[in-house]
Scaffold this motif. Sequence first.
Motif, mmCIF file in Angstrom:
data_model
loop_
_atom_site.group_PDB
_atom_site.id
_atom_site.type_symbol
_atom_site.label_atom_id
_atom_site.label_comp_id
_atom_site.label_asym_id
_atom_site.label_seq_id
_atom_site.Cartn_x
_atom_site.Cartn_y
_atom_site.Cartn_z
ATOM 1 N N SER A 204 -10.193 -34.220 -17.138
ATOM 2 C CA SER A 204 -11.627 -34.348 -16.881
ATOM 3 C C SER A 204 -12.041 -35.698 -16.308
ATOM 4 O O SER A 204 -13.032 -35.785 -15.584
ATOM 5 N N HIS A 208 -10.591 -37.043 -9.897
ATOM 6 C CA HIS A 208 -10.393 -36.106 -8.787
ATOM 7 C C HIS A 208 -11.744 -35.637 -8.231
ATOM 8 O O HIS A 208 -12.773 -35.766 -8.895
ATOM 9 N N PRO A 210 -13.817 -32.485 -7.349
ATOM 10 C CA PRO A 210 -13.800 -31.044 -7.605
ATOM 11 C C PRO A 210 -14.296 -30.252 -6.406
ATOM 12 O O PRO A 210 -15.027 -30.764 -5.556
ATOM 13 N N ASP A 211 -13.899 -28.991 -6.361
ATOM 14 C CA ASP A 211 -14.356 -28.108 -5.280
ATOM 15 C C ASP A 211 -15.827 -27.738 -5.443
ATOM 16 O O ASP A 211 -16.547 -27.560 -4.457
ATOM 17 N N LEU A 218 -15.532 -31.090 -16.424
ATOM 18 C CA LEU A 218 -14.733 -30.244 -15.543
ATOM 19 C C LEU A 218 -13.271 -30.604 -15.744
ATOM 20 O O LEU A 218 -12.779 -31.605 -15.237
#
Length: 457
Positions: A204, A208, A210-211, A218
């Motif tokens: 989480s 990164h 996220p899409d 997330l």
Amino acid sequence: MAIVTHIKKSCAVNPLKMSQPIGAALAFTGLDNCMPTLHGSQGCTAFGLVLFVRHFKEAVPMQTTAMNEATTIMGGYDNVEQAILNIHKRAKPAIIAIASTGLTETKGDDVDGYLTLIRKKHPELDEVALVYVSTPDYVGAFQDGWARAVAKIVKVLAVPGPTVAGQINVLAGSHLTPGDLEEVRELVEAFGLKPIILPDLSGSMDGHIPDNFSPTTLGGTTLAELRASGTSEFTLAIGEQMREAAQTLQDTCGVPFEVLESLTGLETNDRLMSLLAEKSGRPAPNKYRRQRSQLMDAMLDAHFFIGGKKIAIGAEPDLLLAVGKLFAGMGAELTAVVTTTQSPVLEGLPAAEVLIGDLEDLEQRAQGCDLLVTHSHGRQMAERLKLPFLRMGIPMFDRLGAAHQVTVGYRGTRNLIFEVANMFMAAAHEPQPDDWRQPAATGAGAECESCTSAAAH
């Protein structure tokens, strides 16, 4: 054995510690599709949120019950109910995790009772997991709040059942970064085991992109994994702070456990390898045998630069133990050691004294040291004392990559040793031509030389 001294003064002049609610909130962010919530004023949540955003450089979901003067006095049931209903309606989380603050703890809100009433009144919440942990911020510290949160999570959500072969729980202490957890996961999976990491910040808070946007956390430990943790064949607890959670899991679900004080250093990683080999029935992969050899070579190379150095450290107990034992094992002296809260590991530190205090106490004792180790709030101290500064812990807001710092396993330990040794090498004085100039002669010797020179002419 170290003597543990609790410094008592009117105020913390330069605070080292952070509060329990912040620790619990960060633990909750390691759960997937979760909404961490602080039961208190909006300001309590805002300060914690800003701290996390500065450290991780990411958007962090967090909500509040928005208590004010009147609701604090009259009781916070209505605020808790409204907050849960609003979060459920707008964010659709799988878990709503609530931590108390000093404001509501002083009043004495019975939040567990509130949740029972709310569930009876609102059957639409049946599919939502509700977790509440008591974390008054006027006692304890960040590590204590994290530990309490994890213990409550497994108590409420872990479900006993038939043992699943090859599945193990990894209870991660607050001193482990998302990068550390990625390393631990890779290591456990290399033995053919399936790890359930709790809380899993590597899913989480690993930075990164996220899409899709999500109003909740997330990535991280899913609700299904939390419930399945009661069916694991073994629990590995990393850090003494995780002992209570591991014991809770054993008491409620019968899962045996072992606590490793840290995963930084040669001996403790050897123990980890032996443990995983025993549970999996497989020998340690050659990859890790090679990394162990590299770590031993790194220790041999670096001890010339680290040995004999005086180090000042300010950190939470489990992080303090991990890096302190490593430095002491390399021949350094832990001259100034300050931590935030009481812990059984403190007396075992290789130092004469451990203070439970603040950064002012650390600065007073760090005079003449060769290295300062603490979080980013120690940067002014390092500048005043003109010391090399190794940033470790939370918050680390004046450098990028805090979430990806790795100091566990053979590889992480090796990299930490090189980083520290290189700091000492960089701080060492580089000889210059003027360093070899002979001092001018004075006194009788000078006259003699002058006379000798005149006679020669």
